[in-house]
Enzyme design. Structure first.
Site, short mmCIF file in Angstrom:
data_model
loop_
_atom_site.label_atom_id
_atom_site.label_comp_id
_atom_site.label_asym_id
_atom_site.label_seq_id
_atom_site.Cartn_x
_atom_site.Cartn_y
_atom_site.Cartn_z
N LYS A 40 0.83 -1.20 0.00
CA LYS A 40 0.00 0.00 0.00
C LYS A 40 0.87 1.26 0.00
CE LYS A 40 -4.11 -2.15 1.92
NZ LYS A 40 -3.63 -3.53 1.74
N LYS A 55 -8.19 2.14 5.31
CA LYS A 55 -7.75 0.75 5.31
C LYS A 55 -6.44 0.60 6.07
CE LYS A 55 -6.05 1.33 0.54
NZ LYS A 55 -6.21 0.84 -0.85
N ARG A 71 -6.63 -5.44 -11.86
CA ARG A 71 -5.30 -5.99 -11.60
C ARG A 71 -4.53 -5.98 -12.92
NH1 ARG A 71 -2.96 -9.30 -8.01
NH2 ARG A 71 -3.71 -7.66 -6.59
N ARG A 127 -11.90 -6.54 -11.18
CA ARG A 127 -12.62 -7.24 -10.10
C ARG A 127 -13.76 -6.32 -9.65
NH1 ARG A 127 -7.13 -7.72 -7.05
NH2 ARG A 127 -7.13 -5.62 -7.95
N ARG A 187 -15.90 -3.19 -2.10
CA ARG A 187 -14.64 -3.88 -2.39
C ARG A 187 -14.80 -4.78 -3.62
NH1 ARG A 187 -13.99 -6.94 3.16
NH2 ARG A 187 -16.15 -7.39 2.59
N ASP A 206 -2.74 -2.40 -8.92
CA ASP A 206 -4.18 -2.25 -8.77
C ASP A 206 -4.56 -0.84 -9.21
OD1 ASP A 206 -4.33 -4.81 -7.85
OD2 ASP A 206 -4.70 -4.28 -5.76
N GLU A 220 -2.61 0.30 -5.47
CA GLU A 220 -1.67 -0.58 -4.76
C GLU A 220 -0.63 -1.09 -5.74
OE1 GLU A 220 -3.03 -3.80 -2.32
OE2 GLU A 220 -4.60 -2.62 -1.36
N ASN A 245 1.31 -4.55 -5.81
CA ASN A 245 1.42 -5.87 -5.19
C ASN A 245 2.67 -6.59 -5.66
OD1 ASN A 245 -1.45 -6.43 -3.83
ND2 ASN A 245 -1.75 -5.26 -5.71
#
Length: 318
Positions: free
Chosen positions: A125, A160, A210, A225, A233, A273, A281, A283
């Protein structure tokens, strides 16, 4: 080529969607041998090299009993041609210690992907803050008053934890500020833990995308997503629906800007993301979605990954 996958227990894999499984299958298809261990199997004894109790496996091609173990033995990590670190989050103390053991194995000659130091240096993050030109309004803080000021400015926000995964611990607070204090207290433990606050991005309606970057280059399709049932979410683990789609111009611009930078730091595989046109984000621990993208588009993501791995092993500087 002999490849070791450091991952979760093999019997926990859901092979119809597991990205590590797809990597193993493509590696074996090319004639490479595959072994696996968990981080808890890595050991380092005084005066010795870093070793692990590994299982040498063969994929059977069956949905049930999908692998067979040909041998279980203790092996020096540097004896493998490549080590793929695929332990799923969370990035906790044990994951942190595993990166130190793998970094020692690197000093002994092992090739580890993603590189252990790069894993530590890119908390998923926080890493976005290095690239402010691609992110929306974002605050990282422990201070409840700073959170309130951020809400007062942006009116509709997401809060978050920095160590969350799969959408856990994500809250939305709208213009009315309902429960902002209680949510902040819960997430930051009355000032003991740092949290991230971001302006809500309405484009989440169309999916949390993603975007995979392999060897510094974007996969041409992403997995959007899409939140379901009134959820905010989009994470698949939180019930989101995964829909593969071509990269937008903005997706590609972000991936092409960040890809070479992150690859040069030893990050062979990255999952960006993106919501709308904003990076949310980066990842690096165990990016997924290989099989979903491949199944829906026909683009062979595992093949692109093994191509990049083979190319990286030809370059002693990577």
């Amino acid at each position: 080529m002999h490849i070791l996958f450091v991952a979760d227990p093999l019997d926990s894999f859901k092979i119809h969607k597991d990205t590590t499984f797809s990597m193993m299958r493509e590696a074996q298809r090319r004639g490479h041998t595959v072994a696996a261990c968990e981080p808890r199997h890595i050991v380092w004894q005084r005066g010795g090299v870093v070793q692990a109790l590994v299982q040498r496996i063969c994929l059977t091609g069956h949905a049930e009993n999908w692998f067979e173990v040909s041998a279980t033995e203790t092996v020096a990590l540097h004896s493998f041609d490549a080590i793929i670190m695929r332990k799923d989050p969370p990035f906790d103390s044990e994951f942190f210690y595993a990166t130190h053991l793998l970094e020692q194995a690197e000093r002994e000659g092992a090739r580890v992907f993603n590189r252990p130091r790069a894993l530590r240096d890119h908390p998923e993050k926080l890493a976005i803050m290095e690239f402010p030109q691609f992110i929306g309004p974002t605050l990282v803080t422990r201070d409840p008053q700073a959170v309130r000021a951020f809400h007062a400015e942006h009116r509709d926000i997401i809060l978050k934890p920095l160590d969350g995964m799969g959408g856990t611990g994500i809250f939305r607070v709208k213009d009315d500020g309902l429960n902002l204090g209680a949510i902040t207290e819960t997430l930051n433990a009355d000032g003991a833990r740092t949290l991230m606050v971001q302006k809500f991005l309405p484009a989440i309606e169309f999916g949390d995308k993603r975007v995979l970057v392999i060897g510094g280059k974007p996969v041409p399709f992403c997995l959007a997503r899409i939140p379901q049932g009134g959820e905010v979410r989009g994470n698949l683990a939180a019930g989101g629906k995964g829909v593969a789609q071509p990269l937008t111009d903005a997706d590609r611009a972000i991936a092409e800007a960040l890809g070479p930078i992150l690859a040069a730091r030893g990050l062979l595989l990255v999952g960006l993301d993106v919501i709308g046109d904003s990076l949310t984000e980066i990842n690096v621990t165990s990016p997924t979605c290989f099989q979903e993208i491949t199944d829906q588009t026909g683009f062979d993501v595992p093949a692109m990954f093994i191509d990049a791995l083979e190319a990286a092993l030809q370059n002693p500087l990577v």
